[in-house]
Scaffold this active site. Structure first.
Site, mmCIF file in Angstrom:
data_model
loop_
_atom_site.group_PDB
_atom_site.id
_atom_site.type_symbol
_atom_site.label_atom_id
_atom_site.label_comp_id
_atom_site.label_asym_id
_atom_site.label_seq_id
_atom_site.Cartn_x
_atom_site.Cartn_y
_atom_site.Cartn_z
ATOM 1 N N GLY A 117 54.318 57.294 27.799
ATOM 2 C CA GLY A 117 54.147 58.746 27.778
ATOM 3 C C GLY A 117 54.355 59.326 29.158
ATOM 4 O O GLY A 117 54.014 58.708 30.171
ATOM 5 N N VAL A 244 44.469 37.674 56.241
ATOM 6 C CA VAL A 244 45.633 36.890 55.801
ATOM 7 C C VAL A 244 46.892 37.449 56.461
ATOM 8 O O VAL A 244 47.145 38.652 56.430
ATOM 9 C CB VAL A 244 45.748 36.922 54.258
ATOM 10 C CG1 VAL A 244 47.057 36.302 53.794
ATOM 11 C CG2 VAL A 244 44.562 36.190 53.635
ATOM 12 N N HIS A 452 6.888 37.218 27.037
ATOM 13 C CA HIS A 452 6.762 35.916 27.718
ATOM 14 C C HIS A 452 7.147 34.794 26.761
ATOM 15 O O HIS A 452 6.763 34.840 25.599
ATOM 16 C CB HIS A 452 5.308 35.721 28.157
ATOM 17 C CG HIS A 452 5.076 34.386 28.799
ATOM 18 N ND1 HIS A 452 5.519 34.096 30.067
ATOM 19 C CD2 HIS A 452 4.477 33.256 28.329
ATOM 20 C CE1 HIS A 452 5.192 32.843 30.362
ATOM 21 N NE2 HIS A 452 4.565 32.304 29.324
HETATM 22 C C1 LIG Z 1 40.459 39.838 35.937
HETATM 23 C C2 LIG Z 1 39.710 41.091 35.629
HETATM 24 C C3 LIG Z 1 38.445 41.011 35.109
HETATM 25 C C4 LIG Z 1 37.746 42.164 34.805
HETATM 26 N N1 LIG Z 1 36.490 42.047 34.311
HETATM 27 C C5 LIG Z 1 35.788 43.163 34.041
HETATM 28 C C6 LIG Z 1 34.487 43.065 33.493
HETATM 29 O O1 LIG Z 1 33.971 41.982 33.250
HETATM 30 N N2 LIG Z 1 33.822 44.200 33.223
HETATM 31 C C7 LIG Z 1 34.368 45.431 33.471
HETATM 32 O O2 LIG Z 1 33.716 46.444 33.220
HETATM 33 N N3 LIG Z 1 35.607 45.559 33.984
HETATM 34 C C8 LIG Z 1 36.329 44.453 34.265
HETATM 35 N N4 LIG Z 1 37.589 44.573 34.750
HETATM 36 C C9 LIG Z 1 38.150 45.927 34.940
HETATM 37 C C10 LIG Z 1 38.666 46.494 33.608
HETATM 38 O O3 LIG Z 1 39.607 45.613 33.057
HETATM 39 C C11 LIG Z 1 39.272 47.864 33.825
HETATM 40 O O4 LIG Z 1 38.335 48.680 34.490
HETATM 41 C C12 LIG Z 1 39.650 48.522 32.518
HETATM 42 O O5 LIG Z 1 40.572 47.752 31.801
HETATM 43 C C13 LIG Z 1 40.245 49.908 32.783
HETATM 44 O O6 LIG Z 1 40.494 50.525 31.576
HETATM 45 P P1 LIG Z 1 41.594 51.667 31.430
HETATM 46 O O7 LIG Z 1 41.586 52.060 30.008
HETATM 47 O O8 LIG Z 1 41.386 52.704 32.460
HETATM 48 O O9 LIG Z 1 42.992 50.983 31.799
HETATM 49 P P2 LIG Z 1 43.732 49.666 31.257
HETATM 50 O O10 LIG Z 1 42.789 48.726 30.637
HETATM 51 O O11 LIG Z 1 44.557 49.186 32.396
HETATM 52 O O12 LIG Z 1 44.674 50.210 30.086
HETATM 53 C C14 LIG Z 1 45.713 51.102 30.341
HETATM 54 C C15 LIG Z 1 46.662 51.070 29.163
HETATM 55 O O13 LIG Z 1 47.626 52.114 29.335
HETATM 56 C C16 LIG Z 1 48.928 51.616 29.069
HETATM 57 N N5 LIG Z 1 49.876 52.466 29.827
HETATM 58 C C17 LIG Z 1 50.096 52.509 31.147
HETATM 59 N N6 LIG Z 1 51.011 53.469 31.434
HETATM 60 C C18 LIG Z 1 51.374 54.031 30.256
HETATM 61 C C19 LIG Z 1 52.262 55.076 29.884
HETATM 62 N N7 LIG Z 1 52.968 55.769 30.786
HETATM 63 N N8 LIG Z 1 52.375 55.391 28.581
HETATM 64 C C20 LIG Z 1 51.650 54.730 27.632
HETATM 65 N N9 LIG Z 1 50.801 53.717 27.933
HETATM 66 C C21 LIG Z 1 50.648 53.399 29.227
HETATM 67 C C22 LIG Z 1 48.849 50.173 29.548
HETATM 68 O O14 LIG Z 1 49.885 49.399 28.974
HETATM 69 C C23 LIG Z 1 47.467 49.779 29.058
HETATM 70 O O15 LIG Z 1 47.516 49.362 27.703
HETATM 71 C C24 LIG Z 1 38.334 43.434 35.038
HETATM 72 C C25 LIG Z 1 39.628 43.526 35.554
HETATM 73 C C26 LIG Z 1 40.315 42.371 35.843
HETATM 74 C C27 LIG Z 1 41.705 42.484 36.378
#
Ligand SMILES: Cc1cc2nc3c(=O)[nH]c(=O)nc-3n(C[C@H](O)[C@H](O)[C@H](O)COP(=O)(O)OP(=O)(O)OC[C@H]3O[C@@H](n4cnc5c(N)ncnc54)[C@H](O)[C@@H]3O)c2cc1C
Length: 473
Positions: A117, A244, A452
């Protein structure tokens, strides 16, 4: 679809976007969800929270099996790790929840549109238009009265590096054909620490290189200090103040050159290197330049209702400036935005009410102000600390590492922050979040009955410790 005007079109189907979609539908709004990944769920479900926690659970079981004799379980021989089965279980968990999301979209009659989008500019007569493009199909347009930007984030790379089979981000490391025998982890935030914990359990030699003076740098200093000690005890090589300089591929793996805390050049060689130095908001190629949306260091500025400077355009989740990049923050910011759109009451996301969880061994769970932050804000701080060594359930579980620390304001006794390092800290923190949300005091919590024997009693003792009156220490 060209004629449909949705109440809300959401760009991005991660935890921020899909939660907002469901809550919007629950409010009776007509919702479109645009996502460009093969499956809904975003980073969290596919390459973040869920797969890492699945592997951490495998690691926990593995650690227990290696100490089985301590629990009176004998005759099992030497446990062996079937890595393919570990990955298969992780993938099955993801697949299960992906199907769950598809079901929820159907249940709530949310129109899911596959593709990328892009905003076309400000609303015309109160209606926004989003261009949607998907490889192999014609581009289309989605019209909506409100837009939620929820495009999430991706791993930051060090300059000049590209992820591959030895230089890894959170994506590649989650599907390695075998656990590495040695691993250098650059960055000691939650992501770097969790992968260090997982692969150390599975026998890898792990070295952490962190630029800042301490690991888990957003946590209370005492938590960082104790986690460092416990990680070192587990055989993890922790290097803080490490800058690094270069990452090179060698014949057998990688070589990382860095300057240590004393300014001395050093190198670490390993089979793989994980780069976990933070996440970049996906704010490019979504048409922001055609709007009044404002950026702050690459992330979107919003008000307390998640509105950007462009009327009718909201931002939620990892692309928002000023909030930690966590799935539960994304989900809640989405719920706030759609409540505003639906004209319902809401409570803004408060920075000091967000639980932070790191699912390492041992775990960290924290909420509110650290001791240093509370002092900086001018509170007269009173602290209580209780070690898990005095908690009977911790003894039953066979783990005494860590503590609960309460940061309170001595004037009214209000609890300002809770910091837990130890068993089930990521579950225990839920009590503390509720306490802070309800502006609980030390006295009220000292007289709150905790069952407890439970780990939660460590919180009861820590509240008591603020007044020098812990029972079990
Ligand atoms: C290894 C790792 C472990 C993590 N563990 C945790 C945890 O234990 N607990 C926690 O709270 N958080 C954790 N996080 C963080 C968490 O994953 C993110 O905060 C969360 O996924 C963010 O959600 P979001 O919906 O903002 O974005 P995202 O999950 O990144 O989703 C964004 C979506 O938008 C789509 N998209 C992007 N651009 C476009 C576009 N132009 N048009 C249509 N679709 C698009 C992408 O493909 C994706 O599907 C972790 C992150 C990592 C990397």
């Amino acid at each position: 679809m060209a004629e449909t005007v949705f109440d809300v079109a959401i760009i991005g189907g991660g935890p921020a976007g899909y939660t907002a979609a469901i809550r919007g539908a629950e409010y009776g709004l007509k919702v479109a969800l645009i996502d460009n990944s093969p499956r809904l769920g975003g980073t969290c479900l596919h390459v973040g929270c869920i797969p890492t926690k699945a592997l951490l659970f495998n690691a926990e079981i593995w650690d227990h099996l290696n100490h089985a004799a301590e629990f009176g379980i004998e005759g099992m021989g030497t446990p062996t790790l079937n890595w393919a089965a570990v990955l298969k279980r992780k993938d099955a968990i993801i697949a299960n929840h992906t199907r769950g999301l598809d079901f929820l979209m159907k249940k709530h009659k949310i129109v899911v549109i596959k593709g990328s989008g892009r905003l076309t500019g400000p609303a015309l007569a109160g209606v926004h238009t989003v261009d949607v493009t998907a490889p192999g199909s014609e581009s289309s347009q989605v019209k909506a009265k409100n837009i939620l930007l929820a495009t999430g984030s991706e791993a930051k790379m060090l300059p000049g590096l590209k992820p591959g089979d030895r230089i890894l981000t959170n994506i590649e490391i989650l599907s390695l054909p075998q656990p590495p025998k040695s691993l250098v982890v650059i960055g000691a935030g939650a992501v770097g620490l969790e992968f260090s914990s997982i692969f150390r359990s599975f026998g890898a030699d792990v070295s952490i290189l962190e630029f800042l003076p301490r690991i888990a740098p957003v946590e209370d200093e005492e938590v960082s200090k104790e986690l460092t000690r416990l990680f070192k005890k587990r055989g993890i090589d922790v290097n803080t103040g490490a800058k690094v300089e270069k990452v090179e591929e060698t014949e057998t793996g990688v070589k990382v050159s860095f300057t240590d805390a004393n300014g001395k050049p050093q190198t670490k060689e390993a089979e793989k290197v994980l780069v976990a130095v933070g996440r970049l908001g996906r704010t490019e190629n979504i048409g922001l330049e055609k709007t009044r949306v404002e950026l702050e260091r690459g992330l979107i500025k919003v008000n307390e209702a998640q509105e950007t400077a462009e009327p009718g355009i909201f931002a939620i989740g990892d692309i928002v400036s000023g909030l930690p990049q966590l799935a539960h923050v994304g989900a809640m910011s989405g719920m706030v935005a759609v409540a505003k759109i639906a004209g319902r009451s809401f409570r803004p996301v408060r920075r000091d009410r967000i639980p932070g969880c790191t699912y390492t061994e041992p775990q960290i769970g924290s909420v509110g102000l650290t001791e240093a932050q509370a002092k900086e804000k001018g509170y007269e701080v009173k602290v209580g600390k209780f070690p898990f060594a005095g908690n009977s359930k911790a003894t039953i579980l066979g783990t005494h590492d860590g503590f609960v620390k309460i940061v309170s304001d001595s004037k009214y006794g209000e609890i300002l922050g809770v910091h837990i390092l130890g068993p089930q800290a990521t579950e225990l923190i839920a009590e503390a979040v509720a306490v802070l949300e309800l502006e609980g005091t030390v006295e009220a919590m000292m007289f709150t009955i905790h069952a407890h024997p439970t780990l939660t009693e460590s919180l009861l003792d820590a509240y008591g410790a603020v007044e020098g009156m812990a029972i079990n220490a």
